[in-house]
Design a protein around this motif. Structure first.
Motif, PDB file in Angstrom:
ATOM      1  N   GLN A   1      -3.436   0.512  -3.241  1.00 56.15           N
ATOM      2  CA  GLN A   1      -3.801  -0.363  -2.063  1.00 56.15           C
ATOM      3  C   GLN A   1      -4.014  -1.861  -2.282  1.00 56.15           C
ATOM      4  N   ASN A   2      -3.278  -2.399  -1.263  1.00 57.34           N
ATOM      5  CA  ASN A   2      -3.406  -3.766  -0.962  1.00 57.34           C
ATOM      6  C   ASN A   2      -2.907  -4.816  -2.344  1.00 57.34           C
ATOM      7  N   ALA A   3      -1.972  -4.110  -2.969  1.00 57.10           N
ATOM      8  CA  ALA A   3      -1.485  -4.814  -4.195  1.00 57.10           C
ATOM      9  C   ALA A   3      -0.717  -6.203  -3.870  1.00 57.10           C
TER      10      ALA A   3
ATOM     11  N   THR B   1       0.882  -1.185   0.033  1.00 56.21           N
ATOM     12  CA  THR B   1      -0.011  -0.011   0.126  1.00 56.21           C
ATOM     13  C   THR B   1       0.744   1.269   0.003  1.00 56.21           C
TER      14      THR B   1
ATOM     15  N   THR C   1      -5.278  -1.433  -7.522  1.00 61.17           N
ATOM     16  CA  THR C   1      -5.019  -2.555  -6.694  1.00 61.17           C
ATOM     17  C   THR C   1      -4.879  -3.542  -7.988  1.00 61.17           C
TER      18      THR C   1
END
Lengths: 269, 265
Positions: free
Chosen positions: A29-31, A15, A219
Motif C-alpha cells: 500500500q502506497n510504497a 499499490t 508500506t
C-alpha cells in the motif's frame, strides 16, 4: 530530499492488490521511495510482507494495481535491458559453461560472440571466478553459482541491479562471505542496487539506506540511512556503530515480525 | 551375516575390475549364445522347437540377401516412423498446450494417465474394420500408443520449469523465441528426450504387434507367418534382426540425446 536526478529510480505510491477467493487483499500500500543513482538500498521486512513483489514491480515484471515506477522520468512498464536481476533460487543454466552463463544476457541483446565472451571473461575476474569459465554450474558451490548470477547481471552494465534475497539459499558462513564479496564488487562498479533481504545485519553491512517494510498491507515504514564509512572492513563491521544500527532496525521491525508471524500462524490453523 | 550389518566397518572396496566393461558385456553375450547352442545340441531345448544359434547364423546371410526381408523391414520401420513422427508432433504440441492451461490439464489428467494403462491394440480390429487392411490402422494404433508418454512427459517437463528460469527469461527481455531456444527448451530437455524415446519404443512395439495380428507385410507379419509355417530357423533370424533394429534405434536416440544435451558432455 533533493529533486530526483537522471539515474534515480522513483517508486511513487505503488499499490498492489490481489484478488483471492473473491476477496481483495492489499499486499502493498502506497510504497514510495527514491533509489538515488549509485546508491545501495535494501528493503528489509518480515517474510511474506511483499518485498519480492515490490522488487518485481520495480523490475517491470509485475504491474502495480496503482502507482508507478520511474527511471529518469520514464515510466517502467515492462522489463528493461538496463535493469538486471539476481534471484534467490539458483537461476544459472546447468547446460551452459560458466562463461556462457555470464554472457547470456549479452547474447539475448545481440552482442557479437567475441565481444560478449571477452566481456564475460572480464566480469568473471571481478567476481573472482577466473579459471572456472569452462566449468558447469553443477561443478560449483552454491555461493559460486550466485556469483555467476551476479556476474551475469553486472556484465550488462545495468543502471539498476535488483537482487531478490540473493543469498537466501546459502548457509550462514557462505552468505556472510559472499556478502562481503558483493560489497567489494559493488564498490568497483557503483551500480544502483535494490536489495531485498530479511537479514538485518546483511542490510546494515551492505547498504547506504535501509527501507523497513511493514507487514501486510505493506508500506515503507521507515528509511534508515546507514552512515558507516566505506570500505566496510572488519573494523567497521565489528564497531559499536554497526551494532547501534542493527539494534535500532530490530526495534523498528520487531513488532512487525511478531505480528506477521501471528498472522501466518492464524492462517495455518 | 545380515545384509544390513551396521556394526562392522565395511571392508575396503576391492580394486576395480581390470577387464573393461564392454569386454565383460561381450563375454556375457557370448556365454549366453554358447549356453543356447549347448542347450539345443544336448537336446534339452528340443520340445521348444528352438534352432541352434549357429544354424540361425548360417541362415542369416540368405535372409538378409532376400528382397522380401528388406521390403518387410522397410514397411515396419516406415510405419513406426510415421506413427512416431505424428505422436511426437501431437504429444509435444498437446503437452505444451496443457502446460500452458493448467486448469484444462487438471481436468484431463486422470484420462491421460488412464490412457497410459490402456492396451490400445484392442482397438486394432475396429480400425481394421473402418480403414481396411493396410498401414493406416497400424499407424493409428502405434500413434495412440506413442502419443501418451510423449504428451505426459512434455506436460511434466514444461510444468516443472524453474520459476527462476522463467523470470530470468523475462528480465533479460527475451523474445518468445529466445526464451524457448536459450532457456526453456534446454531446461526441459532432460525430461522431453526420454519421453520421445519411450514414444518411439511404444510405436515400434505396437507396429510389430499389430502386424503380428493381421497385416499384409512387415516384420511382425513375417514372423507370424513363419511361425504358422513352422519355419523356426527363419523366424528366429527375423527375431534376432528385429532385436538388432530396436537396439540400434535406441542407441541412435541415446546418441542424439548426448549431442543435444550439452550438459552431459
Amino acid at each position: 530530499m533533493s529533486a530526483p536526478g537522471a539515474g534515480d529510480v522513483v517508486m511513487d505510491a505503488v499499490t498492489m492488490t490481489y484478488h483471492s477467493q473473491g476477496r481483495p487483499t492489499v499486499a502493498i500500500q502506497n510504497a514510495s521511495g527514491t533509489i538515488g543513482r549509485g546508491r545501495f538500498v535494501s528493503i528489509l521486512g518480515p517474510s511474506g510482507c511483499g518485498k519480492s513483489t515490490l522488487l518485481d514491480i520495480v523490475a517491470g515484471l509485475t504491474a502495480p494495481t496503482s502507482g508507478q515506477v520511474r527511471i529518469g522520468g520514464e515510466r517502467v512498464t515492462a522489463p528493461r535491458r538496463d535493469f538486471a536481476m539476481v534471484f534467490q533460487d539458483d537461476s544459472t543454466l546447468h547446460w551452459r559453461t560458466v562463461l556462457d552463463n555470464v554472457a547470456l544476457g549479452l547474447e539475448v541483446a545481440g552482442v557479437p560472440k567475441a565481444e560478449r565472451r571477452a566481456r564475460a571473461y572480464d566480469m568473471l575476474g571481478l567476481v573472482g571466478l577466473r579459471g572456472f569459465e569452462n566449468h558447469r554450474p553443477r561443478q560449483l558451490s552454491g555461493g559460486m553459482r550466485q556469483r555467476v548470477a551476479i556476474a551475469r547481471a553486472l556484465v550488462m552494465e545495468p543502471a539498476m541491479l535488483l537482487m531478490d534475497e540473493p543469498f537466501g539459499a546459502l548457509d550462514q558462513q557462505t552468505r556472510t562471505l559472499v556478502g562481503i564479496e558483493l560489497l567489494r564488487i559493488w564498490e568497483e562498479t557503483r551500480t544502483s542496487v535494490l536489495f531485498v533481504t530479511h537479514d538485518i545485519r546483511e542490510a546494515v553491512t551492505l547498504s547506504d539506506e535501509v527501507w523497513v517494510m511493514s507487514r501486510r498491507p505493506s508500506t515503507i515504514l521507515d528509511v534508515v540511512r546507514i552512515d558507516l564509512p566505506r570500505p566496510r572492513d572488519a573494523e567497521v563491521l565489528r564497531g559499536p556503530e554497526f551494532e547501534t544500527y542493527v539494534n535500532g532496525l530490530w526495534d523498528v521491525i520487531q513488532a512487525e515480525v511478531a505480528s506477521a508471524m501471528r498472522e501466518q500462524e492464524r492462517a495455518a490453523s | 551375516m545380515s545384509v544390513l550389518n551396521l556394526d562392522r566397518p565395511r571392508p575396503p572396496a576391492r580394486p576395480a575390475l581390470r577387464v573393461p566393461a564392454w569386454a565383460a558385456r561381450a563375454a556375457l553375450a557370448a556365454a549366453l549364445l554358447a549356453a543356447w547352442q549347448l542347450a539345443v545340441a544336448s537336446g534339452a531345448a528340443a520340445s521348444a522347437g528352438v534352432p541352434a544359434p549357429l544354424e540361425c547364423l548360417r541362415r542369416l546371410p540368405e535372409v538378409l540377401g532376400g528382397a522380401r526381408f528388406w521390403s518387410d523391414a522397410a514397411r515396419s520401420l516406415l510405419t513406426t516412423a510415421e506413427a512416431f513422427a505424428a505422436a511426437a508432433l501431437a504429444g509435444l504440441a498437446g503437452g505444451a498446450v496443457l502446460a500452458r492451461f493448467p486448469l484444462v490439464a487438471k481436468i484431463l489428467e486422470p484420462y491421460l494417465v488412464g490412457a497410459y494403462a490402456v492396451p490400445v491394440v484392442v482397438f486394432y480390429p475396429t480400425f481394421l474394420v473402418v480403414f481396411g487392411l493396410g498401414t493406416v490402422p497400424i499407424v493409428l494404433t502405434a500413434f495412440l500408443m506413442a502419443v501418451v508418454p510423449v504428451l505426459l512427459t512434455t506436460m511434466v517437463a514444461l510444468g516443472e520449469l524453474r520459476p527462476a528460469h522463467r523470470k530470468l527469461a523475462r528480465s533479460l527481455c527475451c523474445t518468445r523465441g529466445q526464451a524457448a531456444r536459450l532457456i526453456l527448451l534446454p531446461s526441459a530437455l532432460p525430461l522431453l528426450l526420454p519421453g520421445l524415446k519411450l514414444g518411439f519404443v511404444y510405436a515400434m512395439a505396437a507396429t510389430v504387434g499389430a502386424e503380428f495380428i493381421v497385416a499384409d507385410a512387415g516384420l511382425g507379419f513375417r514372423i507370424g507367418e513363419l511361425y504358422r509355417n513352422f519355419e523356426a530357423v527363419d523366424m528366429y533370424v527375423h527375431i534376432i534382426v528385429m532385436i538388432a533394429f530396436a537396439v540400434g534405434c535406441n542407441s541412435l536416440f541415446n546418441l542424439v540425446e548426448r549431442i543435444v544435451r550439452r550438459d552431459l558432455t
